[in-house]
Design an enzyme around this catalytic site. Structure first.
Site, PDB file in Angstrom:
ATOM      1  CG  ASP A 115      36.212  37.371  33.886  1.00 34.28           C
ATOM      2  OD1 ASP A 115      36.738  36.368  33.875  1.00 34.28           O
ATOM      3  OD2 ASP A 115      35.036  37.607  33.412  1.00 34.28           O
ATOM      4  CB  CYS A 146      35.511  35.767  40.440  1.00 32.86           C
ATOM      5  SG  CYS A 146      36.382  36.857  41.516  1.00 32.86           S
ATOM      6  CG  ASP A 147      32.892  37.873  36.340  1.00 32.52           C
ATOM      7  OD1 ASP A 147      33.256  38.000  37.571  1.00 32.52           O
ATOM      8  OD2 ASP A 147      32.982  38.429  35.343  1.00 32.52           O
ATOM      9  CE  LYS A 148      32.612  34.468  32.639  1.00 31.96           C
ATOM     10  NZ  LYS A 148      33.292  35.644  33.382  1.00 31.96           N
ATOM     11  CB  CYS A 154      35.151  44.121  40.860  1.00 36.75           C
ATOM     12  SG  CYS A 154      36.858  43.582  40.389  1.00 36.75           S
ATOM     13  CD  GLU A 199      33.418  39.167  31.209  1.00 36.55           C
ATOM     14  OE1 GLU A 199      32.443  38.966  31.834  1.00 36.55           O
ATOM     15  OE2 GLU A 199      34.250  39.987  31.814  1.00 36.55           O
ATOM     16  CB  SER A 238      32.930  43.371  31.926  1.00 33.78           C
ATOM     17  OG  SER A 238      32.645  43.745  33.227  1.00 33.78           O
TER      18      SER A 238
END
Length: 553
Positions: A78, A119-121, A191, A442, A468
């Site tokens: 992202d 990570c995110d997704k 992160c 985002e 985000s």
């Protein structure tokens, strides 16, 4: 151990022949097959080291008598996709991830899954697949990045995003910006703050789908490797006992996850993803439940981007189990819920210790008496919208101002760069929802620029897109229905007055019902921005954000 299919039948000789081409022995073929779905990638800092996690999980599976098969899954970074059209692919990648894991697991008749995201997704996509396929599964992530150091100050990726706004407004020189970008991300891992990736990794613990430590053990620690080995051992116990994801992903588990979410101050994206995972588990999770849990759950942590603490601090303080122990003191958790480790959440909590009462506040001395997220409803968002309340300056919990309307994020960024956004404004960014974007990208570049320019304490932002987990400020996303579906956000005009009350959970457009009806009659649906490829198909199939932005049946 009993596998799901017989692999010794005469008819399976061709299959065994192919497996022997892999170098497998008859003994390995006869054991339970455990797929290790991993997202290792040289493009994503959080995924660079995942081969080490895979090899550790493989060792645990071997030790417990299983046969592991690693296979890859895609991922989008992202941070790298932020601020341009690439971000349109981020949320849609979640559906591809879930579909691809389903495909591999079903096509090869796997007996179990160890899922290795970071990570995110990728995390919710893997959990969605686990719930959908419903064979024994466990998730072990790559762990969070350590915070960087800029002088004596701890920093992370969001520090660099916000520094861009400071540099553009003359508050920071280019040399300092360059120095910051060199030190903000010191090594691999997700992160360093309580952004979306770390939010979901922590909530996986609360759901019971990972072992304790999954959310907070830093990526570079040897303990992360041991955690992966223990996960490999644990999956074989789940196979033996035939414990499946839907045995763990119960209504109580999702209530626990939302409660922990509120206590930690997680990303607003967690609502979107928990809703989607619950749907795959055959359960409902509506936005009213979010507010009900928020109202009774105190916020115990003050983590970046809103606060001074980072994931390594939460780890050292006792991690998610220590947070859950505080919540359990007031009966806010269902401690009878099972976990993939074979223990109940009550067993996990019993062994937890809060090592730092500033990082994890005691339940009677919280940072805030209510949780970190809030759902707002009103005539501007009849289906609801979401804000990370814990990242909003107290002066912005109640705000009213004139609308500045933009039909895309780039349009709003250009206006900001040209100093056309004023204190008190309410930015409205529409046609960025799941269908309209498409992809509901985002907007960290925009919110960070606002923060870097010092406008996050005086300007509100409303969108049918999303933000985000690193975003701070009065940034309200997931407005439903979205503009592309003719939602009220499509009917806002420049200068309309918008009132926001986060404490009361309201968001309203000061326009009469008669005027809105007239505007609705004049509104016409727009042609899709993208008319070919995956995003065009995604736009046609995807549901609204309040339903998790999943594919419609």
């Amino acid at each position: 151990m009993k596998t799901r299919t017989s692999r010794n039948q005469i008819e399976r000789a061709p299959h065994r022949s192919l497996l022997k081409a892999l170098g497998l022995t008859d003994q390995e073929i006869s054991r339970p097959w455990v797929g290790i779905g991993h997202a290792q990638s040289e493009l994503i800092p959080g995924h660079l080291h995942l081969n080490d996690i895979v090899e550790a999980a493989r060792a645990g599976i071997h030790m417990a008598g299983g046969t592991p098969f690693a296979f890859p899954v895609i991922g989008v970074c992202d941070g790298l996709a932020m601020g341009h059209e690439g971000m349109a692919y981020s949320l849609p990648s979640r559906e591809l991830i879930a579909d691809s894991i389903e495909t591999v697991a079903r096509a090869h008749e796997l007996d179990a899954l160890v899922l290795v995201p970071n990570c995110d997704k990728i995390i919710p996509g893997m959990l969605m697949a686990a719930a959908r396929i419903n064979i024994p599964a466990i998730l072990v992530s790559g762990g969070p990045m350590l915070a960087g150091k800029h002088g004596q100050k701890a920093v992370s990726l969001v520090s660099v995003f916000e520094a861009v706004g400071a540099a553009k407004s003359g508050k920071m020189g280019r040399e300092e910006l360059s120095a910051l970008e060199r030190c903000a991300c010191p090594g691999w891992g997700s992160c360093a703050g309580m952004f979306t990736a770390n939010s979901l990794n922590c909530l996986t613990e609360a759901l019971g789908m990972s072992l304790p430590g999954n959310g907070t053990t830093p990526a570079v620690y040897a303990e992360r490797i041991r955690l992966a080995k223990y996960s490999g051992l644990a999956i074989m116990d789940l196979v033996k006992k035939n414990v499946r994801p839907r045995d763990i992903l119960t209504a109580g588990a999702f209530q626990n996850a939302l409660t922990v979410d509120m206590a930690l101050g997680c990303s607003s994206n967690s609502v979107l993803h928990l809703t989607a995972i619950a749907r795959e588990a055959g359960l409902g999770l509506d936005l009213a439940m979010v507010n009900a849990i928020c109202a009774k759950t105190p916020r115990l942590c003050d983590l970046s981007p809103a606060g001074p603490h980072f994931m390594e601090d939460l780890y050292a303080a006792g991690g998610v189990p220590a947070v859950m122990k505080e919540l359990a003191k007031k009966g806010l958790l269902d401690t009878s819920c099972p976990t993939v480790g074979g223990r109940t959440q009550g067993d996990v909590v019993e062994q937890a210790v809060n090592q730092n009462t500033e990082v994890i506040r005691p339940i009677d001395h919280p940072y805030d008496v209510t949780g970190g997220l809030a759902v707002l409803t009103g005539n501007l968002a009849p289906g609801g919208c979401v804000v990370k309340r814990s990242a909003v300056d107290k002066r912005m919990l109640k705000h009213a101002g004139p609308a500045r309307v933009f039909d895309s994020e780039p349009d709003a960024l250009r206006a900001l760069d040209r100093s056309r956004i004023e204190k008190g404004d309410v930015l409205v960014i529409r046609y960025e929802g799941p269908k309209g974007g498409p992809g509901m990208r985002e907007m960290l570049a925009l919110t960070s620029a606002l923060a870097g320019m010092g406008l996050d304490k005086s300007v509100a932002l409303i969108t049918d897109g999303r933000f985000s987990g690193a975003t701070r400020g009065a940034s309200i996303g997931h407005v439903s229905p979205e503009a592309a579906e003719g939602g009220p956000i499509a009917l806002v005009n420049d200068g309309d007055r918008i009132s926001i009350d986060i404490e009361k959970g309201t968001i309203d457009l000061a326009v009469s019902a008669e005027e809105l009806s007239a505007r609705r009659a004049a509104w016409r649906a727009r042609r899709p921005r993208i008319r070919s490829g995956y995003l065009a198909r995604y736009s046609r199939l995807v549901s609204s954000a309040d339903k998790g932005a999943v594919f419609e049946e």
